[in-house]
Scaffold this motif. Sequence first.
Motif, PDB file in Angstrom:
ATOM      1  N   LEU A   1      73.387 -95.762 -82.985  1.00 34.78           N
ATOM      2  CA  LEU A   1      72.706 -94.922 -84.080  1.00 34.78           C
ATOM      3  C   LEU A   1      73.410 -95.050 -85.263  1.00 34.78           C
ATOM      4  N   ARG A   2      72.902 -95.539 -86.461  1.00 36.77           N
ATOM      5  CA  ARG A   2      73.472 -95.553 -87.804  1.00 36.77           C
ATOM      6  C   ARG A   2      73.883 -94.343 -88.226  1.00 36.77           C
ATOM      7  N   ASN A   3      75.169 -94.267 -88.599  1.00 36.52           N
ATOM      8  CA  ASN A   3      75.661 -92.989 -89.248  1.00 36.52           C
ATOM      9  C   ASN A   3      75.172 -92.885 -90.674  1.00 36.52           C
ATOM     10  N   PRO A   4      74.654 -92.025 -91.372  1.00 42.61           N
ATOM     11  CA  PRO A   4      74.104 -91.875 -92.673  1.00 42.61           C
ATOM     12  C   PRO A   4      75.423 -91.751 -93.430  1.00 42.61           C
ATOM     13  N   ALA A   5      76.431 -90.852 -92.932  1.00 48.49           N
ATOM     14  CA  ALA A   5      77.518 -90.496 -93.918  1.00 48.49           C
ATOM     15  C   ALA A   5      78.690 -91.740 -93.833  1.00 48.49           C
ATOM     16  N   THR A   6      78.474 -92.491 -92.919  1.00 48.22           N
ATOM     17  CA  THR A   6      79.358 -93.765 -92.933  1.00 48.22           C
ATOM     18  C   THR A   6      78.773 -94.852 -93.824  1.00 48.22           C
TER      19      THR A   6
END
Length: 458
Positions: A225-230
Amino acid sequence: MELLEKARAHVDSGAFFAELARLVAYPTVSDAPEGRAAIQAYLGEVLTPALTGLGCEVSQHANPDPAGGPFLVGVRVESPELPTLLCYGHADVVGEAGRWSDGLDPWTLTADGDRWYGRGTADNKGQHLVTLTALRLLLAERGKLGFNLKFLFETGEEIGSPGLDEFAAQEKDLLSADVLIASDGPRLDAATPTLFLGARGGVRITLDADLRPDAYHSGNWGGILRNPATTLAGAIASLVDGHGRIQVSGLLPPELPDSVRAALNGVVVGTTPGDPELDAGWGDQRLAPAERLYGWNTLEVLALGAGDPDRPVNAIPGRARAVLQLRYVAGTDVDGVAPAIREHLAAQGFSMVDVTADASFRASRTPVDNPWVSWAKSTLDAVAEKPVALLPNFGGGLPNHVFTDVLGLATLWLPHSYPGCLQHAPDEHLLAPVAREGLVLATALFGAIGSAPPTLRR
């Protein structure tokens, strides 16, 4: 020189302090309903008598923008053959965002050594009081000013000057002049008298990586899952690197003009005791610190958040947001800022980051080689105790573009504050020596306008 001695004596006698105390007592906060009543009282009880005392016809004007407060204009015409000076100030102040030190109250002027504490002392009541006092001293000494005077006060500068552009465009004849001389913002430092010609603009940029409504366990979903913070951290780093260097050409001005570079040659920043130490290696190292601060653009991260850093959980957050600010100089394509960011982020694989941008004051400056500039600099240098610093613009924002772009004026800003004055914060203060020197400089500058060369006239 006798007039300049009277200016010094006016501060030394306590008369200036006493008058400033009366001004500070009005809680003219423009973003609070109760402040609107105080603003109206300030216009009627303080500024209108001050302007009529200078022989001005005074008129109050409704703001074309309902978000803003009224404008006050004073006009004194001595002769159509004389040059016309436009002055500017703002009656409003910011609200209270924190607790003042013990023994200090924002609405009570309090002296502690050379520091005069109170809300508006530096921004802008103390500064426009210097202007009004200098004009009053000149009129009392000569029985005339030797020029025509127009004075514009607005009441919403601290909320972005709503309606000022429209009002100036509607009232070009009323506000027409040969030059603007105003006081706001800080000097280069407390010890250096300063003349600046404009202001940087500001664009607030919001980046929002809103990827999903829920957070998901990092052990079960990490890596797929893509991490929005990263993602947001990478997006920001692609705009401005970890050393403060802007990476997108569309966020920069086309050049640093030679005239601006020459004006900033020898200007040293961050020398006042208590100033933070400048960070070596931060920002564009091809430019000197003064060039980075006054002649170039910077992109700063103001706020950055995802999850709860005080109580983190083992989950990939669903959303991350950041607020950035582009401080920019004249010549920047400000309307192209948001499109440039979107195009760049898409090219870097960050099209999932939403971009919004809102401009505040627009950047503007009077050219350094404008003849009014050399006239003012030489006039001030003749009476100042040390050379006057000439800044093409100061680092913050002011509605200077209204005067340069809408009214077509040369703009000369003679500030009577300094970077450590704590404007907009608890314990705002004016330095007594700066007020004293500022009154002398303003009196000398106004006193010379009547004999300015006719070639300066519009």
